[in-house]
Design a protein around this motif. Structure first.
Motif, PDB file in Angstrom:
ATOM      1  N   SER A   1       0.817  -1.211   0.000  1.00  0.00           N
ATOM      2  CA  SER A   1       0.000   0.000   0.000  1.00  0.00           C
ATOM      3  C   SER A   1       0.851   1.261   0.000  1.00  0.00           C
ATOM      4  CB  SER A   1      -0.907   0.014   1.233  1.00  0.00           C
ATOM      5  OG  SER A   1      -0.145   0.231   2.414  1.00  0.00           O
ATOM      6  N   GLY A   2       2.085   1.156   0.567  1.00  0.00           N
ATOM      7  CA  GLY A   2       2.932   2.341   0.704  1.00  0.00           C
ATOM      8  C   GLY A   2       2.504   3.243   1.838  1.00  0.00           C
ATOM      9  N   SER A   3       1.392   2.885   2.512  1.00  0.00           N
ATOM     10  CA  SER A   3       0.846   3.734   3.570  1.00  0.00           C
ATOM     11  C   SER A   3       1.057   3.164   4.958  1.00  0.00           C
ATOM     12  CB  SER A   3      -0.664   3.929   3.349  1.00  0.00           C
ATOM     13  OG  SER A   3      -0.907   4.513   2.094  1.00  0.00           O
ATOM     14  N   SER A   4       1.580   1.930   5.031  1.00  0.00           N
ATOM     15  CA  SER A   4       1.842   1.354   6.337  1.00  0.00           C
ATOM     16  C   SER A   4       3.020   2.071   6.976  1.00  0.00           C
ATOM     17  CB  SER A   4       2.129  -0.140   6.199  1.00  0.00           C
ATOM     18  OG  SER A   4       3.212  -0.348   5.305  1.00  0.00           O
ATOM     19  N   ARG A   5       3.245   1.794   8.260  1.00  0.00           N
ATOM     20  CA  ARG A   5       4.310   2.482   8.989  1.00  0.00           C
ATOM     21  C   ARG A   5       5.454   1.526   9.282  1.00  0.00           C
ATOM     22  NH1 ARG A   5       1.382   5.750   7.275  1.00  0.00           N
ATOM     23  NH2 ARG A   5       0.387   7.496   8.343  1.00  0.00           N
ATOM     24  N   VAL A   6       6.689   1.984   9.127  1.00  0.00           N
ATOM     25  CA  VAL A   6       7.859   1.180   9.419  1.00  0.00           C
ATOM     26  C   VAL A   6       7.883   0.871  10.915  1.00  0.00           C
ATOM     27  CG1 VAL A   6      10.372   1.121   9.425  1.00  0.00           C
ATOM     28  CG2 VAL A   6       9.145   2.165   7.500  1.00  0.00           C
ATOM     29  N   ALA A   7       8.101  -0.396  11.246  1.00  0.00           N
ATOM     30  CA  ALA A   7       8.131  -0.807  12.651  1.00  0.00           C
ATOM     31  C   ALA A   7       9.316  -1.728  12.879  1.00  0.00           C
ATOM     32  CB  ALA A   7       6.835  -1.497  13.040  1.00  0.00           C
ATOM     33  N   GLY A   8      10.275  -1.246  13.650  1.00  0.00           N
ATOM     34  CA  GLY A   8      11.450  -2.030  13.992  1.00  0.00           C
ATOM     35  C   GLY A   8      11.513  -2.308  15.481  1.00  0.00           C
ATOM     36  N   ARG A   9      12.727  -2.496  15.967  1.00  0.00           N
ATOM     37  CA  ARG A   9      12.939  -2.905  17.360  1.00  0.00           C
ATOM     38  C   ARG A   9      12.279  -1.974  18.351  1.00  0.00           C
ATOM     39  NH1 ARG A   9      19.081  -2.672  18.708  1.00  0.00           N
ATOM     40  NH2 ARG A   9      18.660  -0.649  17.723  1.00  0.00           N
ATOM     41  N   ASP A  10      12.449  -0.653  18.201  1.00  0.00           N
ATOM     42  CA  ASP A  10      11.939   0.282  19.199  1.00  0.00           C
ATOM     43  C   ASP A  10      10.420   0.204  19.326  1.00  0.00           C
ATOM     44  OD1 ASP A  10      14.526   1.073  19.563  1.00  0.00           O
ATOM     45  OD2 ASP A  10      14.354   2.935  18.404  1.00  0.00           O
ATOM     46  N   VAL A  11       9.742   0.115  18.178  1.00  0.00           N
ATOM     47  CA  VAL A  11       8.278   0.068  18.200  1.00  0.00           C
ATOM     48  C   VAL A  11       7.798  -1.254  18.788  1.00  0.00           C
ATOM     49  CG1 VAL A  11       6.208   0.022  16.766  1.00  0.00           C
ATOM     50  CG2 VAL A  11       8.036   1.665  16.272  1.00  0.00           C
ATOM     51  N   VAL A  12       8.370  -2.364  18.319  1.00  0.00           N
ATOM     52  CA  VAL A  12       7.916  -3.673  18.801  1.00  0.00           C
ATOM     53  C   VAL A  12       8.167  -3.808  20.297  1.00  0.00           C
ATOM     54  CG1 VAL A  12       8.237  -6.163  18.609  1.00  0.00           C
ATOM     55  CG2 VAL A  12       8.266  -4.751  16.547  1.00  0.00           C
ATOM     56  N   ALA A  13       9.331  -3.383  20.768  1.00  0.00           N
ATOM     57  CA  ALA A  13       9.650  -3.508  22.185  1.00  0.00           C
ATOM     58  C   ALA A  13       8.757  -2.632  23.047  1.00  0.00           C
ATOM     59  CB  ALA A  13      11.115  -3.153  22.420  1.00  0.00           C
ATOM     60  N   ALA A  14       8.337  -1.501  22.521  1.00  0.00           N
ATOM     61  CA  ALA A  14       7.480  -0.601  23.298  1.00  0.00           C
ATOM     62  C   ALA A  14       6.052  -1.112  23.383  1.00  0.00           C
ATOM     63  CB  ALA A  14       7.502   0.794  22.685  1.00  0.00           C
ATOM     64  N   VAL A  15       5.536  -1.672  22.277  1.00  0.00           N
ATOM     65  CA  VAL A  15       4.130  -2.075  22.219  1.00  0.00           C
ATOM     66  C   VAL A  15       3.933  -3.514  22.678  1.00  0.00           C
ATOM     67  CG1 VAL A  15       2.134  -2.328  20.691  1.00  0.00           C
ATOM     68  CG2 VAL A  15       3.710  -0.416  20.377  1.00  0.00           C
ATOM     69  N   ARG A  16       4.881  -4.386  22.395  1.00  0.00           N
ATOM     70  CA  ARG A  16       4.856  -5.789  22.807  1.00  0.00           C
ATOM     71  C   ARG A  16       3.591  -6.507  22.311  1.00  0.00           C
ATOM     72  NH1 ARG A  16       9.172  -5.860  26.218  1.00  0.00           N
ATOM     73  NH2 ARG A  16       8.878  -8.018  26.881  1.00  0.00           N
ATOM     74  N   PRO A  17       3.443  -6.637  20.997  1.00  0.00           N
ATOM     75  CA  PRO A  17       2.289  -7.357  20.446  1.00  0.00           C
ATOM     76  C   PRO A  17       2.415  -8.851  20.715  1.00  0.00           C
ATOM     77  CG  PRO A  17       3.856  -6.907  18.714  1.00  0.00           C
ATOM     78  CD  PRO A  17       4.385  -6.216  19.943  1.00  0.00           C
TER      79      PRO A  17
END
Length: 405
Positions: free
Chosen positions: A199-215
């Motif tokens: 889509s080109g509209s999703s958001r980049v999610a790396g270590r910082d995002v995953v570690a903060a949100v913990r899905p």
């Protein structure tokens, strides 16, 4: 009570990484497994597996349904039925995001909830081609309230996903609140990781995002279509040990081996789940889940039993599904498959270890033979199955409309 005895099973792979049985039988009563290694004096039907392998139906943990079996991203019709022929008996939506005209820059809480509810009660209710489609996944956006989660729960929605969320507001705690609300209601949260999607509209999610949100599940950690940097993959696996990590057919193959090596070194292959991330830019891939298992076993050095578990029981458990394991009381969702003519393999596990595509003879969902003797999407196995008694109609001729009068 309708009984089906599956006999002459050369190898039974349970979907649990520790259990493989040789030369056994399987008894099915009213669509559920009633016994393993047992006989029955007068079953309604008998299916001889011809010495082939029996394993759980594949569980595709990452699909993008839209309406029924129409996939607008590839302008394809009938894709779910083709995935059934490729061995997939259950699938989980990772968001109904390919609806024509959907503006990813103008998603509101009401819109994303409405899309999920509609999909849950249409595609999810109809069961296209007999496949268990867990449709209706809420695409999480800013501004949602606890009432939105209550409404989703009341509608039977079980899955939510971060993909278009604005990570610039990560520090305000809203995303973490969403995860807490979801868990309070028994819902599973997946996160798009790595670079942007088709889509080109999703958001980049790396270590910082995953570690903060913990899905609960880190979606396509090795690429969908591109993964996070290697150091982020390593950190995600080590810093968020509670999360399952998902590998999809859209993978970066090198990064997938890194993921597997990291999980193996930590003794945590049980965290691995699989999907296809289709239909989408990767295409429509009926044999995508089989190819995932082959890649893990033949290239990444995963024991074929563990690779099957990742594609079945582990993916099912990660998404809260009551399938993916051949055990007493579980739904009789299973495949009968084996080497095709010309393969050096002796059974399906050896096929996976060699990287050979096995041939599927039979697919059962809830004990009903949706594919009886020959898949339309694989070559036939070198040995045939045979039926005694008249099996129930297949879903290819009689679609299963859940709840329909």
């Amino acid at each position: 009570m309708t009984t089906l005895l599956v006999e002459d099973i050369g190898l039974l792979v349970s979907g649990d990484a520790s259990e493989v049985l040789h030369d056994t039988t399987l008894l099915i009563e009213d669509g559920r497994i009633a016994g393993i290694g047992v006989d029955h004096p007068a079953p309604d039907n008998v299916l001889s597996a011809g010495g082939l392998t029996v394993m759980p139906g594949l569980v595709d943990g990452h699909v993008h349904p839209t309406f029924g079996e129409w996939a607008p991203a590839q302008n394809s019709i009938g894709w779910i039925g083709n995935y059934l022929q490729g061995g997939t008996t259950s699938m989980v939506s990772a968001g109904e995001l390919h609806i024509p005209g959907l503006d990813f820059g103008a998603l509101t809480p009401e819109l994303v909830l409405s899309i999920a509810v509609t999909s849950k009660h249409t595609t999810g209710r109809y069961r296209p081609s007999g496949v268990k489609v867990n449709a209706g996944t809420v695409l999480l956006v800013p501004g949602m309230t606890e009432e939105h989660f209550d409404r989703a729960h009341r509608e039977g929605i079980e899955h939510l996903k971060f993909i278009f969320y604005d990570w610039n507001r990560l520090g305000d705690g809203e995303a973490q609140q969403y995860v807490e609300w979801a868990h309070d209601r028994g819902m599973t949260v997946k996160m798009h990781s790595g670079g942007v999607s088709r889509s080109g509209s999703s958001r980049v999610a790396g270590r910082d995002v995953v570690a903060a949100v913990r899905p609960d599940i880190v979606g396509h950690i090795s690429g969908g279509p591109i993964p996070p940097p290697d150091e982020d993959i390593v950190a995600i696996i080590s810093d968020v040990p509670s999360a399952h990590v998902e590998v999809c057919s859209s993978m970066n193959y090198r990064a997938t081996k890194l993921v597997v090596d990291q999980l193996t070194a930590r003794g945590e292959l049980g965290r691995l789940t699989l999907g296809t991330d289709t239909p989408g830019g990767t295409g429509v891939i009926p044999r995508g889940m089989l190819r995932n298992v082959c890649f893990l076993a033949s290239i990444c050095g995963v024991d074929p039993v563990d690779a099957v578990a990742a594609a079945t029981g582990q993916t099912a458990r990660a998404h809260g599904l009551d399938t993916g394991v051949l055990a007493v009381g579980r739904p009789a969702d299973l495949l009968i498959l084996g080497p095709v003519t010309g393969s050096r393999a002796g059974d399906a596990l050896e096929c996976f270890a060699l990287g050979d595509l096995p041939g599927i003879a039979t697919v059962l969902v809830d004990g009903a033979p949706l594919v009886r003797t020959r898949s339309e999407q694989t070559p036939p196995p070198s040995r045939a199955v045979t039926w005694r008694g008249e099996p129930a109609p297949s879903a290819r001729s009689t679609p299963h409309r859940v709840g329909c009068c």
